[in-house]
Scaffold this motif. Structure first.
Motif: not given
Length: 312
Positions: A97, A117, A103-104, A72-73, A99-100
């Motif tokens: 949320k 999200i 990551s981002l 996903l990222p 996690y993203l």
């Protein structure tokens, strides 16, 4: 409306199959596509497909295991580099949320479009004039959800030839007739909607289930579905192992489709022990013995979702 598979393997990728991801192509309905799960290397799979990330409108995550999430990222980042500017909404369980965001943020990824999200714990997660999406909790090692995508019924078509024989030209009265209202022409002729409008088109239902072993949650999501996508990690001779690891067998998927009155079943999420197409044949055969309208999902293959008349 059709499903297009980008990954059909369970756990880890192999040389033959990638991990889980499937696209619901809605080009005629919305000029876009939706995606369900995004395992590692999904963006590489898209490069080998007719899909274009700029057309991705919604992305639904069933659960937060890596084989459904690790791609996903990178995909979100690449979407911007490939010219994707339309808003994108990602739906999934609590924790998505965080996690993203991490990551981002840590990777300093640039997202040049509106990214929303939406975390959920089941129920109605999306609805507009043409579609609604409901989620239900399944039974896996962590919270895993299935999604039921319902296309709303659409009005029937106007018999324009008959209307023109009445001297009625396209205009506001056409709209009233399509809504089921009777109209009167300037000449005093009453035109009954029922005589000039065909039957409404029944919306289609697609059910995409996340990782699960047999449980009560699968049935309400699958009832009368035109197409059910169900994991079949193991053949039924490994039913005990499937239960231990919170997965399902091909036979169990077929039993669910039969009980639900579904029209068609697609098996996916195959264990790496079934390393080639020939090894999957026993899974297909055991499912078809119970539910004949069963197919094996194949990567880079499209499976149309056909309209049908509901069974009485």
């Amino acid at each position: 409306m059709e499903l297009y598979f980008l990954g059909t393997n369970a756990g880890v990728p192999t040389l033959q199959r990638n991990v889980t991801s499937v696209a619901l192509r809605l080009l005629e309905e919305r000029r876009s596509f939706w995606m369900f799960d995004c395992g590692e290397a999904t963006q590489h799979q898209i490069l080998r497909s007719p899909l274009r990330l700029g057309k991705l409108e919604k992305l639904f995550i069933t659960h937060l295991h890596g084989d459904h999430l690790f791609g996903l990222p990178g995909l979100l980042s690449s979407r911007g580099y490939q010219g994707g500017i339309a808003p994108l909404t990602v739906y999934g369980p609590p924790g998505l949320k965080n996690y993203l965001d991490i990551s981002l943020s840590v990777s300093q990824s640039r997202i040049p479009y509106k990214l929303e999200i939406v975390e959920h714990t089941g129920g109605l997660v999306f609805e507009d004039d043409s579609f609604k999406v409901e989620a239900g909790l399944l039974e896996h090692r962590i919270d895993s959800y299935g999604y039921r995508v319902t296309e709303k019924d659409s009005p029937g078509s106007l018999n324009t030839e008959l209307l023109q024989s009445y001297g009625l030209k396209p205009g506001p009265l056409y709209g009233k007739l399509k809504k089921g209202e009777n109209v009167t022409t300037e000449e005093g002729i009453v035109i009954y909607a029922a005589e000039v409008v065909s039957e409404p088109k029944r919306g289609r239902i697609v059910t995409i289930l996340g990782d699960t072993r047999p449980c009560e949650g699968t049935l309400p999501l699958s009832v009368n579905a035109d197409l059910v996508v169900h994991e079949a990690t193991f053949a039924h001779d490994l039913a005990d192992m499937a239960y231990q690891y919170h997965h399902s067998t091909a036979r169990q998927a077929a039993e669910l489709a039969k009980e639900a009155g579904a029209h068609q079943l697609l098996l996916t999420h195959f264990s790496s022990r079934y390393s080639n197409p020939e090894a999957l044949i026993p899974l297909l055969e055991e499912a078809q013995m119970i539910f004949p309208e069963t197919l094996l999902a194949e990567e880079f293959c499209a499976f149309p979702v056909y309209r049908r008349v509901l069974r009485n």
